[in-house]
Write a protein that holds these residues in place. Structure first.
Motif, short mmCIF file in Angstrom:
data_model
loop_
_atom_site.label_atom_id
_atom_site.label_comp_id
_atom_site.label_asym_id
_atom_site.label_seq_id
_atom_site.Cartn_x
_atom_site.Cartn_y
_atom_site.Cartn_z
N GLY A 275 46.62 38.59 30.72
CA GLY A 275 46.68 37.20 30.29
C GLY A 275 45.33 36.53 30.43
O GLY A 275 44.29 37.07 30.05
N ASN A 276 45.33 35.33 31.02
CA ASN A 276 44.09 34.57 31.21
C ASN A 276 43.57 34.63 32.64
O ASN A 276 42.73 33.82 33.03
N ALA A 277 44.05 35.60 33.40
CA ALA A 277 43.65 35.67 34.81
C ALA A 277 42.17 35.99 34.97
O ALA A 277 41.53 35.55 35.92
N VAL A 278 41.62 36.79 34.05
CA VAL A 278 40.22 37.20 34.10
C VAL A 278 39.67 37.23 32.68
O VAL A 278 40.42 37.17 31.71
N LYS A 279 38.35 37.35 32.57
CA LYS A 279 37.73 37.56 31.27
C LYS A 279 37.76 39.05 30.97
O LYS A 279 37.12 39.85 31.63
N VAL A 280 38.54 39.45 29.96
CA VAL A 280 38.69 40.87 29.62
C VAL A 280 37.55 41.31 28.71
O VAL A 280 36.86 40.49 28.11
N TYR A 294 36.41 49.93 32.54
CA TYR A 294 37.09 48.72 32.08
C TYR A 294 36.54 47.58 32.93
O TYR A 294 36.92 47.41 34.10
N THR A 295 35.61 46.83 32.36
CA THR A 295 34.84 45.85 33.11
C THR A 295 35.24 44.44 32.74
O THR A 295 35.19 44.06 31.56
N ILE A 296 35.62 43.68 33.74
CA ILE A 296 36.05 42.30 33.56
C ILE A 296 35.05 41.37 34.23
O ILE A 296 34.15 41.81 34.94
N GLU A 297 35.21 40.08 33.98
CA GLU A 297 34.43 39.07 34.69
C GLU A 297 35.38 38.16 35.45
O GLU A 297 36.46 37.82 34.96
N VAL A 298 34.94 37.76 36.63
CA VAL A 298 35.78 36.90 37.46
C VAL A 298 34.89 36.07 38.37
O VAL A 298 33.82 36.53 38.81
N GLU A 299 35.30 34.85 38.64
CA GLU A 299 34.63 34.04 39.66
C GLU A 299 35.12 34.49 41.04
O GLU A 299 36.15 35.16 41.16
N ALA A 346 25.60 39.95 36.41
CA ALA A 346 25.53 40.82 37.60
C ALA A 346 26.31 40.25 38.78
O ALA A 346 26.73 41.00 39.67
N HIS A 347 26.53 38.95 38.79
CA HIS A 347 27.27 38.32 39.89
C HIS A 347 28.76 38.21 39.61
O HIS A 347 29.53 37.83 40.51
N ARG A 348 29.19 38.56 38.39
CA ARG A 348 30.59 38.31 38.03
C ARG A 348 31.37 39.55 37.57
O ARG A 348 32.59 39.53 37.56
N VAL A 349 30.66 40.60 37.16
CA VAL A 349 31.38 41.74 36.59
C VAL A 349 32.04 42.59 37.67
O VAL A 349 31.60 42.65 38.81
N LEU A 350 33.10 43.26 37.25
CA LEU A 350 33.89 44.09 38.16
C LEU A 350 34.62 45.12 37.31
O LEU A 350 35.21 44.77 36.28
N SER A 351 34.59 46.38 37.70
CA SER A 351 35.26 47.43 36.93
C SER A 351 36.53 47.89 37.63
O SER A 351 36.55 48.06 38.86
N LEU A 352 37.56 48.11 36.83
CA LEU A 352 38.88 48.48 37.32
C LEU A 352 39.15 49.96 37.05
O LEU A 352 38.46 50.59 36.26
N PRO A 353 40.17 50.53 37.69
CA PRO A 353 40.50 51.94 37.45
C PRO A 353 40.70 52.23 35.97
O PRO A 353 41.36 51.46 35.25
N VAL A 370 46.09 42.06 39.30
CA VAL A 370 45.20 41.15 38.60
C VAL A 370 45.94 39.88 38.22
O VAL A 370 45.44 38.76 38.42
N ALA A 371 47.12 40.03 37.64
CA ALA A 371 47.90 38.86 37.21
C ALA A 371 48.31 37.98 38.38
O ALA A 371 48.54 36.77 38.23
N GLY A 372 48.39 38.58 39.57
CA GLY A 372 48.79 37.81 40.76
C GLY A 372 47.67 37.08 41.44
O GLY A 372 47.87 36.41 42.45
N TRP A 373 46.47 37.19 40.88
CA TRP A 373 45.31 36.50 41.45
C TRP A 373 45.36 35.03 41.16
O TRP A 373 45.56 34.59 40.02
N GLU A 374 45.18 34.22 42.17
CA GLU A 374 45.13 32.77 41.98
C GLU A 374 43.70 32.32 42.16
O GLU A 374 43.18 32.24 43.27
N ASN A 375 43.05 32.04 41.03
CA ASN A 375 41.61 31.71 41.04
C ASN A 375 41.38 30.31 41.64
O ASN A 375 42.18 29.42 41.40
#
Length: 375
Positions: A275-280, A294-299, A346-353, A370-375
């Motif tokens: 959904g909108n939990a992270v930047k896909v 599979y690299t996303i962006e997140v605060e 470089a401060h926001r990217v994160l790779s998932l399995p 991921v969907a359960g994350w409350e930003n």
């Protein structure tokens, strides 16, 4: 706390291909042709066929795969090679090893691949300064998808520069149905075990369509050999791919097309579930990614990583420090205006399995975390 799932599961692939790989390795051991045996030339033929263009030259690793064409072109002191800073060290390292100067270019904020506008500005700046001679561009196909070659190639051509596709993470990817070699002068591959097409050790390859370049690279690969044994035409490397690795890679290549689609299935489920939990990830129009990562962006990345770890989901950061900020590369030029997009990402990217053998349960576990994350 749930059990930690695998970030990359090489064992599962091994189980699928065990009989095929074991037979291939035993054949090499029985025949004893360990250096440039028949499996090496067969692999080179198959790699070119899979890419749909050119000829393939295997080598010892993905780093050498980028260095070999630079050496074959005679790129060296006083020359400039334009590279992204948001990449693994090899991309810039080979430029320095060749004696040339890397010039760091910014990236697109959505694909993380080289930004055409930043490249054009960097070429103009270096040309105007007159201290270096622009010679080549190395565009990285990061995380599995091709760079924007229809935009990058005309910029390189107009400036008279060679164009290399650093396809270490993205061999098998396509843009409008074609491999990046359709635009580039050379396409380089890494067979590091964690890559989508990975061996059981180091290995690499470089593809090209130019017969003259191919002959020069073949010479570079084996100590600069000339037309006769122990006759040397140039300075070269010792960069041969082991026959055993070639045999393993042939077995893996036989299912590689299917595995790309298996990775795509995971990516599709992630996109639908997050959904909108992270930047896909954003895949460029017309492209097929190999989904090396599979690299996303997140605060609040550190908090997010801790949350996922508590849910049994491992993560990795590619790359926490852009190359131009590392001490060995800090003195080299950067594009006009700096690299703000690179430094922000470089401060926001994160790779998932991500791997082709992910079970539905593992995918569900990642999605729920991921969907359960409350930003």
């Amino acid at each position: 706390m749930p059990d930690m799932i695998s970030f990359i599961d090489l064992k599962a692939q091994r189980e699928r291909l065990k009989d095929q790989i074991d037979a291939a390795v035993i054949k090499v051991l029985d025949e004893g042709r360990y250096i440039l045996g028949p499996e090496v030339s067969e692999l080179e033929t198959r790699l070119a066929e899979f890419a749909g263009a050119g000829q393939a030259l295997s080598c010892a690793n993905g780093t050498d795969a980028i260095l070999i064409p630079l050496m074959a072109w005679g790129i060296g002191p006083g020359d400039a090679v334009f590279v992204p800073a948001f990449t693994f060290a090899s991309t810039a390292e080979v430029v320095v090893l060749a004696g040339a100067s890397p010039v760091f270019v910014d990236i697109d904020p959505d694909t993380y691949n080289m930004c055409p506008e930043s490249l054009a500005a960097a070429i103009a700046s270096v040309t105007e300064a007159g201290e270096l001679t622009p010679k080549a561009v190395i565009a990285v196909d990061l995380f599995g998808q091709p760079a924007n070659y229809p935009a990058l190639a005309p910029i390189a051509r107009e400036a008279g520069l060679k164009l290399v596709s650093d396809c270490a993470q993205a061999y098998g990817s396509t843009l409008d149905g074609q491999a990046s070699l359709a635009w580039a002068d050379a396409l380089t591959v890494s067979f590091y075990p964690a890559k989508p097409l990975g061996g059981y050790g180091d290995g690499g390859a470089v593809l090209c369509k130019d017969e003259v370049l191919y002959a020069a690279m073949k010479s570079v690969r084996v100590h600069g050999e000339g037309t006769a044994r122990y006759e040397y035409a140039r300075i070269g490397l010792n960069s041969r791919l082991d026959t055993i690795q070639a045999a393993i890679l042939l077995a893996k290549l036989s299912v590689f097309g299917d595995e790309i689609q298996m990775r795509q299935r995971v990516a599709d489920r992630y996109r639908a579930g997050f959904g909108n939990a992270v930047k896909v990830p954003h895949v460029i129009s017309g492209a097929q990614s190999t989904w090396a990562q599979y690299t996303i962006e997140v605060e609040r990345r550190d908090d997010f990583r801790a949350h996922l770890a508590e849910q049994g989901v491992p993560t990795a950061i590619y790359y926490p420090i852009p190359l131009h900020l590392h001490k060995p590369y800090a003195s080299y030029p950067v594009a006009p205006g700096g690299l703000p997009v690179t430094e922000a990402a470089a401060h926001r990217v994160l790779s998932l399995p991500m791997h082709p053998d992910m079970s539905d349960a593992d995918v569900d576990q990642v999605i729920a975390a991921v969907a359960g994350w409350e930003n």
